[in-house]
Every structure is written in structure tokens, then in C-alpha cells.
Scaffold this active site. Sequence first.
Site: not given
Length: 367
Positions: A319-321
Site C-alpha cells: 500500500g502507501e502508493g
Amino acid sequence: MSTDSPGSITFPAVPEPDEEARQQAAARQRELTKPAGSLGRLEELGVWVAARQGVCPPQPFQRARVVVFAGDHGVAEHGVSAYPPDVTGQMVQNFLTGGAAVNVLAANAGASVRVVDMAVNGDTPAPVSGHKVRRSSGSIDREDALTHDEALAAVRAGQAVADEEIDSGADLLVAGDMGIGNTTPAAVLISALTSTEPVAVVGRGTGIDDRAWMRKTAAIRDALRRARKVLHDPIALLRTAAGADIAAQAGFLAQAAVRRTPVLLDGVVVGAAALVAEELAPGARQWWLAGHRSAEPAASLVLEHLDLEPVLDLRMRLGEGSGALTALPVVNAAVRLLAEMATFDEAGVGGGPAAEEAVGQPSAAQL
């Protein structure tokens, strides 16, 4: 942003990508000094960007912006994650000091990072908490994640953040996520919107063991019973089964499309928000490119439902980008190939479309 009554929200019609630029880019690909199709997916990506930028040749993205939407989820208190809920706030601080994967990958890709606290169960600095809706969303297996007004406020916050970034010059957006337990509401949304049974969407998230996986599956099952009752109302669905962070991502993704700004999608949490965003603003998916295929099982359901092909498949699930940022250099490489390679005529190289069309054609003397 459109004007709405206090209890509703409406997005303007999503514009189509530029068809003339797409056709010009496809034609230019055929003129470049290479056999047609020899660069595979890179050729398709260059054409995709040209249609979204509305110009051929396109330009590499210069001001890519990652916005990490952070929020806690009440369901995390019930053992569905390998990490305790207070890690969300700790990771927000890690983002702000540049120590997270998203920071490293953004630097590598030439992007910048912004963190937006939508529902962290604690205090965050003023610039981060300016759009905050509440502290932690409700535990969706037994209560609504948000009130109706909070769901609207979160979607509007996502719209406002997209507008802020685009107005300040961002030419590509990435939505990132941070929230312990957030793959649980993501799985509920994906299960509901793709008509998939709970067991097919439950992944290991942060690396949970079998006992936690069973608790997570039960929580998703219980939340899904409630979510199915409001399936055809996107705001009600966000209120019931999402959270302020995911609702903000949905508004962010929809508004980017309305503003003709391309987005690189990340993993399963952003994918869940994208499903809702497409319901809020039909056609928004035309402005999204899937950065990667997350290892979470529900992620593939998102890609299939939105008819998106990922740029990368590296078995990532952070996640997080992070997956989108890993893909960004590949996308920019595709753009530079389309823009900077010489054509057959420019390079004085024999072959090309004209020569290919002539192969097998009779000469004038034979006619």
C-alpha cells in the site's frame, strides 16, 4: 467542484480522453525505428498517456504527486491485523520524516508526497489534519463506519485535495493509503461491488496468521450483510462499510477524472475506493492506469471489474502508493520512447510502414 445540497453530492460528467491525440500517437508508434509492436506494452502506455495529455508526442510526467490518505478503523481493535492500531499514527510520522517506502520510491520516481489525516485516532500536525473528519472510523462488522454527514465530508475532502494538487500544477496523481485494518473495509467494498463471496476477497493484509484470517473473514461477512442493503447508493455504502480515508480516496479519484488528470492506481485499498469512485462518477476509470497487481486476492477482482491491465506484477502488498510509484518510471520510459525515438524518415533508416505496405506488391513493369 459541483454545488450540491447539504445531504448529497454530484459529480459533473467525466470528459473523454482526447481521441485525436490517441490516433496521432498510435500512428507515430508505427513510424518509429522498430518493428511494429516490438516494444509491447510500452507502446500502449505511451499512446494512453498521449490521449490523457491531449497532445502527441506526450511529455514525461514532471510533477507527479502522491497523496497518502490515513485513517484508523474500529475493526482493527478486533484482531484482524498483525499490527496494533497505534501504528497508523506512528507511520504518519514516518512519512513526514521521509522514512517510509513511499518516500523512497517517490524520490526514485521524481514524485512528491503529501499526507492527509482523515481519521487517525490521535493528533497529527495541523497541515496534515486540515481535512480530518473524525478519530477512527466505526467497527464495520457491528456499526456504520461513518455518519452520513461524515461520509459526505470525507468525499468532499478528497475532491478538495485533488483540486488543490491539480491547481498547484500536478500532472499525475497517485492515491496512497495508511491505516491498520484498512484491507478489511476494502474487502467488504470489493466483495459487495463485484458480487463475490467473502472468502474470495480475504487476504493476509499485514501478514496475519490463520486465526486472524478467520477473524477477518467473519468481520467481512458480518459487514457485508449490512453493506448489501445499501449497495446501489455509493455514499451510503461508504458510510456503512468504508471509513473516512477510503471515502476521501473515492472523492479524490473521481475528481481527478473530472479534472482530466491521469491517476496511477495502487493496491487493494485504493482499488476499493476506485470501485466506489466509478459509481460516483461513471467513466472515471478512463483516466486511471493500474500501476500494479497487488498480491491481495481482491485486487485482481478490482482490475477485472474496471477492465484495467496492471503495468507491473511484483507480488507487492504494502500500500502507501508504493506499487504505483514503482510503475511510474516505466510509464515515463514509455512516454519518452514515443516522444524521443526517431522515425524511419528522420533516421534515414529503410523499412517502416511505407516499405511494409510495398512488400508483396507488383512493380510497375509487372502491371
